[in-house]
Structures are given as structure tokens and as C-alpha cells.
Design an enzyme around this catalytic site. Structure first.
Site, PDB file in Angstrom:
ATOM      1  N   LYS A 240     -30.724  49.764  64.720  1.00 30.37           N
ATOM      2  CA  LYS A 240     -29.661  49.801  65.743  1.00 30.37           C
ATOM      3  C   LYS A 240     -30.323  50.054  67.089  1.00 30.37           C
ATOM      4  O   LYS A 240     -30.708  51.173  67.415  1.00 30.37           O
ATOM      5  CB  LYS A 240     -28.676  50.933  65.406  1.00 30.37           C
ATOM      6  CG  LYS A 240     -27.261  50.717  65.886  1.00 30.37           C
ATOM      7  CD  LYS A 240     -27.087  50.667  67.381  1.00 30.37           C
ATOM      8  CE  LYS A 240     -27.003  52.008  68.046  1.00 30.37           C
ATOM      9  NZ  LYS A 240     -27.001  51.921  69.522  1.00 30.37           N
TER      10      LYS A 240
ATOM     11  N   GLU B  36     -34.532  68.639  80.822  1.00 35.03           N
ATOM     12  CA  GLU B  36     -35.210  67.341  80.819  1.00 35.03           C
ATOM     13  C   GLU B  36     -34.513  66.435  81.844  1.00 35.03           C
ATOM     14  O   GLU B  36     -33.312  66.177  81.738  1.00 35.03           O
ATOM     15  CB  GLU B  36     -35.105  66.704  79.420  1.00 35.03           C
ATOM     16  CG  GLU B  36     -35.833  65.381  79.332  1.00 35.03           C
ATOM     17  CD  GLU B  36     -35.680  64.701  77.972  1.00 35.03           C
ATOM     18  OE1 GLU B  36     -34.555  64.628  77.450  1.00 35.03           O
ATOM     19  OE2 GLU B  36     -36.697  64.232  77.437  1.00 35.03           O
TER      20      GLU B  36
ATOM     21  N   GLY C  27     -33.934  59.788  70.378  1.00 33.50           N
ATOM     22  CA  GLY C  27     -32.972  59.824  71.475  1.00 33.50           C
ATOM     23  C   GLY C  27     -32.786  61.236  71.978  1.00 33.50           C
ATOM     24  O   GLY C  27     -33.677  62.080  71.846  1.00 33.50           O
ATOM     25  N   SER C  28     -31.602  61.501  72.516  1.00 35.55           N
ATOM     26  CA  SER C  28     -31.363  62.797  73.159  1.00 35.55           C
ATOM     27  C   SER C  28     -31.028  63.888  72.136  1.00 35.55           C
ATOM     28  O   SER C  28     -30.599  63.598  71.016  1.00 35.55           O
ATOM     29  CB  SER C  28     -30.231  62.658  74.162  1.00 35.55           C
ATOM     30  OG  SER C  28     -29.055  62.326  73.463  1.00 35.55           O
TER      31      SER C  28
ATOM     32  N   CYS D 167     -40.373  60.634  76.708  1.00 34.78           N
ATOM     33  CA  CYS D 167     -39.980  61.913  76.101  1.00 34.78           C
ATOM     34  C   CYS D 167     -41.052  62.976  76.240  1.00 34.78           C
ATOM     35  O   CYS D 167     -40.756  64.150  76.415  1.00 34.78           O
ATOM     36  CB  CYS D 167     -39.645  61.692  74.637  1.00 34.78           C
ATOM     37  SG  CYS D 167     -40.988  60.911  73.733  1.00 34.78           S
TER      38      CYS D 167
END
Ligand code: NAD
Length: 488
Positions: A182, A390, A234-235, A291
Site C-alpha cells: 500500500k 519531529e 510512517g508516523s 526519519c
């Protein structure tokens, strides 16, 4: 064979059973080009529940045969896929660039190379990931098999859309799983284009599928009862939701690669040029949308003034490398989209209201597209948001320190734990500090880098589990113990 996908012919359909098909859901995604904000597509498929079910059914059908494909054959398919990714690297990077804005030389080539390398590296493990056996002194021979999980999924972010795929899909497929990808709704095209290469490489139908979509598609995968593993990058907020969905559905296995606010600790006795080069590159590569970027730079007071002078100069030079990602000599493109641009600018604006002192940068470049000057704050309040959160843009904070003890405490005083760096020429100090960092990865006289062979990931809220090396293969397999009674 040429890849027939290009910015003039964008892939927008989901890829199930080795075919591009219309999604059952009528929802669509719009994607803009960050270099000027122009709309490039408003009709990219969002896979819905029926599409996810269809992909899972195809994967379940393919799994029994795929897990038993001869190791040499599986290796050859994966190596062919790697060759194809490399062969079409320029075209794939362009399909990423239209929505991410990353220049080819500075980032696109690396990203595509990372994907190809991940397939080759994991293909080479196929006949070497052997399991274990234990002696029969007690009358029982014990064999431990590394078994594939079955249908697995990968949910990836926008900042490295092709490379991240390699880190997830390659170990999943190498160990005999089927894999559903995805991509991020912000950068779907290079991922969708891989369908053509999946088929050409010889993956059987249902083994490697792609479902474009937004968070709703990701949630369907994370909560699906017949998907056995989800590997997510991801986050942190989304990572937490995924872990919750996995637990509430079928306790599927979860790997989480999440955010960071990585410290670089620069001691008086370092090689100054080296420290400046690594820390400046770390926060500007991919426009700071990395990241493991070293976004907190701590400099010992004896070299603080000299470091600041050189770091400022380095950032001014970097500012000259910002521009249209299609142009030669440009190393730093725009931020990915308007939302990210506004988010980063918000941090910069609020940062100037009492959180720290703006040393350099802070301004928008040009009046269209989402370009920002590399930005540095000094004298930051350690409780401020620019020091603690972040930002995910080209924004660093620099702070001076006196003692090792003091700075190790501050470095570790965070919920993140992805990467850390130490700059010193004292080997004892380097190793002591490296072991004291509470983070998944540490660079000594370097920072913000990774290798295919070594565990990649974070401690604390920066993640759960590791990618790369043998750790990735373990994360996509379940050990099965077989006990053989030799006593009768
Ligand atoms: P994000 O969490 O917003 O989205 C990541 C992916 O999750 C996308 O594909 C998105 O569609 C999907 N998603 C969103 N909501 C979902 C939900 N409820 N359920 C399931 N899936 C959902 O992250 P992002 O903005 O795309 O990426 C930036 C973040 O990723 C940063 O925090 C960055 O630090 C992190 N990141 C981490 C690593 C790492 O390896 N540790 C690498 C790259 C990026």
C-alpha cells in the site's frame, strides 16, 4: 523493454493477480506536483474493502505454491525484478519525482538503487536462511523451521516510496510469503508502475500485489482477519493505530518504523570539517524529510563558535542547491506538498517567537512550489517544540554543552530513539557514548546512514522490530519447532 509508464501516462489502477484493474471503490486520490503546486492527477484509485478482499483471496490462492517454489527459481525471479528496477531506474525516479520533488542525482538514484539492492540481498539469503537443529542427547531431535506467515502487507510513506518497498517486499517474498503493498497517497506512481515489472520478472499471479489508497486502505489491511503481518513505515500516531488494529483483529505480527528527533553530539576533539559535513548533509538530504535525520546538533563549548560559523556557511551553500528538481545541479527539491510546507513553516514561525534564535534560513524560496531555505536555530529552549518534536523538513537546532554526562542525559531525554551520532577522535569516548545512546542506530564520526546488512530501526516510540539483515527475514517468518522422539 521500455517501461510504458511516464508522467504523460501515469499508472492509476490497482494491481491484483498480475493485472491492472479498476478498483471496486469509486473514491479517488488527487496528486499535485510540489515543484509548482500543479495538479497531476485526480483519479488515482483508492482500494476499498472489496479490493482488499480480492487481493487477499488472490494471495491466499497463490501462497501454497509460492512457498514451495524452488529456492533457485525464487532467487532468479527476485534478481530479475532487481535488474528490471535498475534498468528502469530513471523512469521510476521520475514517477516519484513528479509528486515528491526529489532530484535524481541527489536522491532518486539512491532510492531506486536501494530497492534493487534489497531484492538482490534478500534473494541471496533464500538458500541460506536455514533454521536450527538441537542435539538428541535427551532422546529428542529438535528441528526449528523458519516458516512463512502467508499473506503479508507493507504500508509505506511518501518520503522514500521505492526504497521502502524493497526493505519490506524483498524479505517477505524471499521467505515465501505473498505481499500486498500500500503506497502513500502522496506518491503512488512509482509504486504502481512496479506492477509491470512484477509480471515481467515472473512473480506468479497473487504473489506481489499493489493497492493504492489513503489511510482508509491502510486501515483495511491492518485490521484484516486473513492478513498475518503488516510492516509499516510512517508516523508515530499512525503506527500506534496500526498496532491497535492488529491487536483488535487477529493479532497479526507488526513491524513499525516510525519517526525520530536524532541527536548528533560533537565533541571538542572531533575533526570539525567531518562533523560539519555529516550534520549539514543529514538535515538537508531529501529536503530534511528523512526519519533518521540528525535534527538536534549538540556541540561542546570549546569548538562551538567555530562549528557554528562553518555550519552556517554549509547551510548557506546548501540553500544555493535548492530548486526545481528537474534542473541540473539542484540537490534539494521542494517539500512534498502544501500541507507539509505549511507544517514546517509553522514550526519555523513559532520557533522565532521565543523558542530559539534563528541562525540562518527560515525563508520561502520563490513564490510558487514548496521550497524552503535550510534553517538552523541556536540557543533553543530544551522544552520547546522545535527542540522536542519531529519537524520533518530542513530544520535543525544547535545547542552547546559542557560535559559528556550532561549531553548524554539530554540526548536520551526523548520518546524517540532511531539514530544518534557522536563526533570525536577519542575511541574510548566514542564507544562509551555509542553504548550510552538509547537508540537503534549510532554513527561514530558519521550520522544518518544505513546499511542493508545491519538492523535498521528504532527504540522507544521510534519503532517496533527491525528491517534489513537477517532481522527482516526473521520478522517475516514464524519459527516452528519439530520434536522427533528417537527413544523407541
Ligand atoms: P503517515 O503515518 O501519515 O502515513 C504512512 C502511511 O500510512 C501512508 O501510506 C498512509 O496512507 C498510511 N496510513 C495513514 N493513516 C493510516 C491508518 N489509520 N491506518 C493504516 N494506514 C494509514 O506518515 P507519512 O507522513 O507518510 O511519513 C512521514 C513519517 O514517516 C515521519 O514521521 C517519518 O519519520 C516516518 N518515517 C520513518 C521511517 C523509518 O524507517 N523509521 C522511514 C521513513 C519515514
Amino acid at each position: 523493454m521500455a517501461l510504458n509508464w511516464s508522467p504523460k501516462n501515469l499508472p492509476k489502477h490497482i494491481f491484483i493477480n498480475n493485472q491492472y484493474v479498476e478498483s471496486q471503490s469509486h473514491n479517488k486520490i488527487s496528486v499535485h506536483n510540489p515543484k509548482d503546486g500543479s495538479l497531476i492527477a485526480n483519479d488515482v484509485a483508492v482500494a476499498g474493502a472489496e479490493d482488499v478482499d480480492a487481493a487477499v483471496a488472490a494471495a491466499e490462492k497463490a501462497f501454497p505454491a509460492w512457498r514451495k517454489v524452488l529456492p533457485t527459481e525464487r532467487r532468479n525471479i527476485m534478481n530479475k525484478f532487481a535488474d528490471l528496477v535498475e534498468q528502469h531506474g530513471v523512469a521510476l525516479a521520475e514517477l516519484t519525482r513528479v509528486s515528491l520533488g526529489a532530484p535524481y542525482e541527489a536522491f532518486g538514484a539512491f532510492e531506486v538503487g536501494l530497492c534493487a539492492e534489497a531484492f538482490r540481498y534478500n534473494a541471496a539469503w533464500i538458500d541460506k536462511f536455514g533454521g536450527e537443529s538441537w542435539p538428541q542427547d535427551d532422546g529428542f531431535l529438535k528441528i526449528v523451521r523458519n516458516e512463512p506467515l502467508g499473506v503479508t502487507a507493507g504500508i509505506v510513506p511518501w518520503n522514500g516510496p521505492v526504497g521502502t518497498i524493497g526493505l519490506k517486499a524483498a524479505p517477505a517474498l524471499a521467505t515465501g510469503n505473498c505481499f500486498i503493498l500500500k503506497p502513500s497517497e502522496k506518491t503512488p506512481f512509482s509504486s504502481l508502475a512496479l506492477g509491470t515489472l512484477i509480471k515481467e520478472a515472473g512473480f506468479p499471479p497473487g504473489v506481489f500485489q499493489i493497492l493504492s489508497g489513503d489511510g482508509s486502505t491502510g486501515a483495511l489491511l491492518a485490521s484484516h482477519m486473513r492478513i498475518r503481518k503488516v510492516s509499516f513505515t510512517g508516523s508515530i500516531p499512525t503506527g500506534k493505530k496500526i498496532q491497535e488494529m492488529a491487536a483488535k483483529s487477529n493479532l497479526k505480527r507488526v513491524t513499525l518504523e516510525l519517526g525520530g528527533k536524532s541527536p548528533a553530539v560533537v565533541f571538542d576533539d572531533c575533526n570539525l570539517e567531518n562533523a560539519v559535513t555529516w550534520t549539514a548533509n543529514a538535515i538537508t538530504a531529501n529536503t530534511g524529510q528523512v526519519c533518521f535525520a540528525a535534527s538536534r546538533v549538540y556541540v561542546q563549548e570549546g569548538i562551538y563558535d567555530k562549528f557554528i560559523e562553518k555550519y552556517k556557511e554549509a547551510m548557506k551553500t546548501k540553500a544555493k542547491e535548492v530548486g526545481d528538481p528537474n534542473e541540473k545541479g539542484v540537490n534539494i527539491g521542494p517539500l512534498v506538498d502544501e500541507a507539509q510546507f505549511n507544517r514546517v513553516r509553522g514550526f519555523i514561525e513559532r520557533g522565532q517567537q521565543g523558542q530559539g534564535k534563528l541562525l540562518v534560513g527560515g525563508q520561502r524560496i520563490g513564490d510558487k512550489g514548496f521550497y524552503l531555505e535550510p534553517t538552523v536555530f541556536t540557543d533553543v529552549d530544551i522544552n520547546s517544540e522545535i527542540h522536542c518534536q519531529e519537524i520533518f523538513g530542513p530544520v535543525a537546532v544547535v545547542k552547546s554543552f559542557k560535559t559528556e554526562e550532561e549531553i548524554m542525559k539530554l540526548s536520551n531525554d526523548t520518546n524517540f530513539g532511531l539514530m544518534a551520532g557522536v563526533f570525536t577522535q577519542d575511541i574510548n569516548k566514542a564507544l562509551r557514548v555509542a553504548s550510552d545512546f538509547d537508540s537503534g542506530m549510532v554513527g561514530v564520526n558519521c550520522v544518518s546512514l544505513m546499511f542493508m546488512q545491519t538492523p535498521f530501526g528504532g527504540s522507544k516510540e521510534s519503532g517496533v522490530g527491525r528491517e534489513c539483515g537477517i532481522h527482516a527475514l526473521k520478522a517475516f517468518t514464524e519459527p516452528k519447532t519439530i520434536m522427533i522422539n528417537l527413544t523407541y
